[in-house]
Design a protein around this motif. Structure first.
Motif, PDB file in Angstrom:
ATOM      1  N   GLU A 107       0.804  -1.053   0.170  1.00  0.00           N
ATOM      2  CA  GLU A 107       0.030   0.055  -0.058  1.00  0.00           C
ATOM      3  C   GLU A 107       0.703   1.127   0.053  1.00  0.00           C
ATOM      4  OE1 GLU A 107      -3.651   1.538   2.665  1.00  0.00           O
ATOM      5  OE2 GLU A 107      -3.782  -0.392   1.858  1.00  0.00           O
ATOM      6  N   GLN A 108       1.938   1.368   0.845  1.00  0.00           N
ATOM      7  CA  GLN A 108       2.637   2.659   0.841  1.00  0.00           C
ATOM      8  C   GLN A 108       3.686   2.725  -0.418  1.00  0.00           C
ATOM      9  OE1 GLN A 108       2.816  -0.169   2.810  1.00  0.00           O
ATOM     10  NE2 GLN A 108       4.528  -0.541   3.884  1.00  0.00           N
ATOM     11  N   CYS A 109       3.594   1.790  -1.250  1.00  0.00           N
ATOM     12  CA  CYS A 109       4.386   2.060  -2.488  1.00  0.00           C
ATOM     13  C   CYS A 109       3.512   2.520  -3.686  1.00  0.00           C
ATOM     14  CB  CYS A 109       4.964   0.626  -2.768  1.00  0.00           C
ATOM     15  SG  CYS A 109       6.144   0.144  -1.567  1.00  0.00           S
ATOM     16  N   ILE A 110       2.494   3.095  -3.425  1.00  0.00           N
ATOM     17  CA  ILE A 110       1.467   3.641  -4.677  1.00  0.00           C
ATOM     18  C   ILE A 110       2.186   4.769  -5.120  1.00  0.00           C
ATOM     19  CG2 ILE A 110       0.086   5.253  -3.180  1.00  0.00           C
ATOM     20  CD1 ILE A 110      -2.255   4.048  -4.962  1.00  0.00           C
ATOM     21  N   VAL A 111       2.235   4.773  -6.542  1.00  0.00           N
ATOM     22  CA  VAL A 111       2.887   5.803  -7.055  1.00  0.00           C
ATOM     23  C   VAL A 111       1.876   6.708  -7.811  1.00  0.00           C
ATOM     24  CG1 VAL A 111       4.315   6.406  -9.455  1.00  0.00           C
ATOM     25  CG2 VAL A 111       5.022   4.570  -8.068  1.00  0.00           C
ATOM     26  N   LEU A 112       0.910   6.311  -8.398  1.00  0.00           N
ATOM     27  CA  LEU A 112      -0.384   6.925  -8.911  1.00  0.00           C
ATOM     28  C   LEU A 112      -1.554   6.465  -8.717  1.00  0.00           C
ATOM     29  CD1 LEU A 112      -0.691   9.452 -10.966  1.00  0.00           C
ATOM     30  CD2 LEU A 112      -0.728   7.805 -12.943  1.00  0.00           C
ATOM     31  N   PRO A 113      -2.696   6.929  -7.899  1.00  0.00           N
ATOM     32  CA  PRO A 113      -3.779   6.280  -7.966  1.00  0.00           C
ATOM     33  C   PRO A 113      -4.680   6.326  -9.178  1.00  0.00           C
ATOM     34  CG  PRO A 113      -3.974   8.412  -6.994  1.00  0.00           C
ATOM     35  CD  PRO A 113      -2.673   8.295  -7.229  1.00  0.00           C
TER      36      PRO A 113
END
Length: 196
Positions: free
Chosen positions: A76-82
């Motif tokens: 989850e904390q590695c999201i780059v772009l929603p």
């Protein structure tokens, strides 16, 4: 419909590094017509009566995506772009025919308005990719959680269906399987504009 993109991961599910990104329209094409995915789906569904064997094959053979967006790593904390999408997963329907009927009915739902709908790996469930608005006054996590829980409540109130609550994690893996009748909003829009 805006075109959403997300991370695509090769099997097995223990592989947490994405192979690339894909769009909803690209996924529709892949799910509805890829011959290799069709063969993998048949192999996985051959064991639907044996829960342990089915789960093992699903996690070992099937590719997956993270519909909530692009991730550098499936965490989850590695999201780059929603992406502006979340998954609704409905399981434990009575038959494959019932799953196909719910896929079509929920795809046409005027409130949910899913971008993509397909029958799930076990063939007795449905996966919906539902769009939501990102808020300027809330965090990404708050926007995602609010949209997800509102959709779950609506689904139970309107259709009497309970969604799988395990999909509350933004980086949750969504396994891909062949569904020749997979539904996609972008596909319909493109078809209409090219045939008017």
């Amino acid at each position: 419909m805006k075109e959403s993109i997300m991370s695509f991961f090769n099997a097995p599910v223990t592989n947490k590094v994405p192979a690339g990104v894909c769009s909803v329209a690209g996924l529709h094409s892949y799910i509805s017509s890829d011959s290799h995915l069709k063969e993998l789906t048949q192999r996985v569904r051959a064991d639907t009566e044996n829960d342990k064997a089915f789960r093992g094959k699903k996690q070992t053979l099937l590719p997956y995506v993270t519909p909530a967006g692009i991730f550098s790593y499936c965490r989850e904390q590695c999201i780059v772009l929603p992406s502006g999408l979340f998954v609704i997963d409905i399981d434990h329907l009575a038959s494959t025919e019932e799953a196909a009927a719910w896929r079509d009915r929920l795809f046409a739902d005027e409130v949910l308005q899913p971008d993509l709908a397909f029958v799930s790996p076990g063939a007795k469930g449905v996966k919906l990719f539902v769009p939501y608005r990102l808020s300027l006054t809330q965090t990404l996590e708050q926007s995602f959680d609010n949209a997800l829980h509102t959709a779950w409540d609506y689904l139970e109130w309107k259709h009497g269906l309970k969604a799988d609550t395990a999909n509350a994690d933004m980086s949750r893996a969504c396994f891909l399987v062949h569904d020749a009748d997979c539904r996609c909003k972008l596909q319909i829009k493109n078809y209409k504009s090219s045939h008017e």
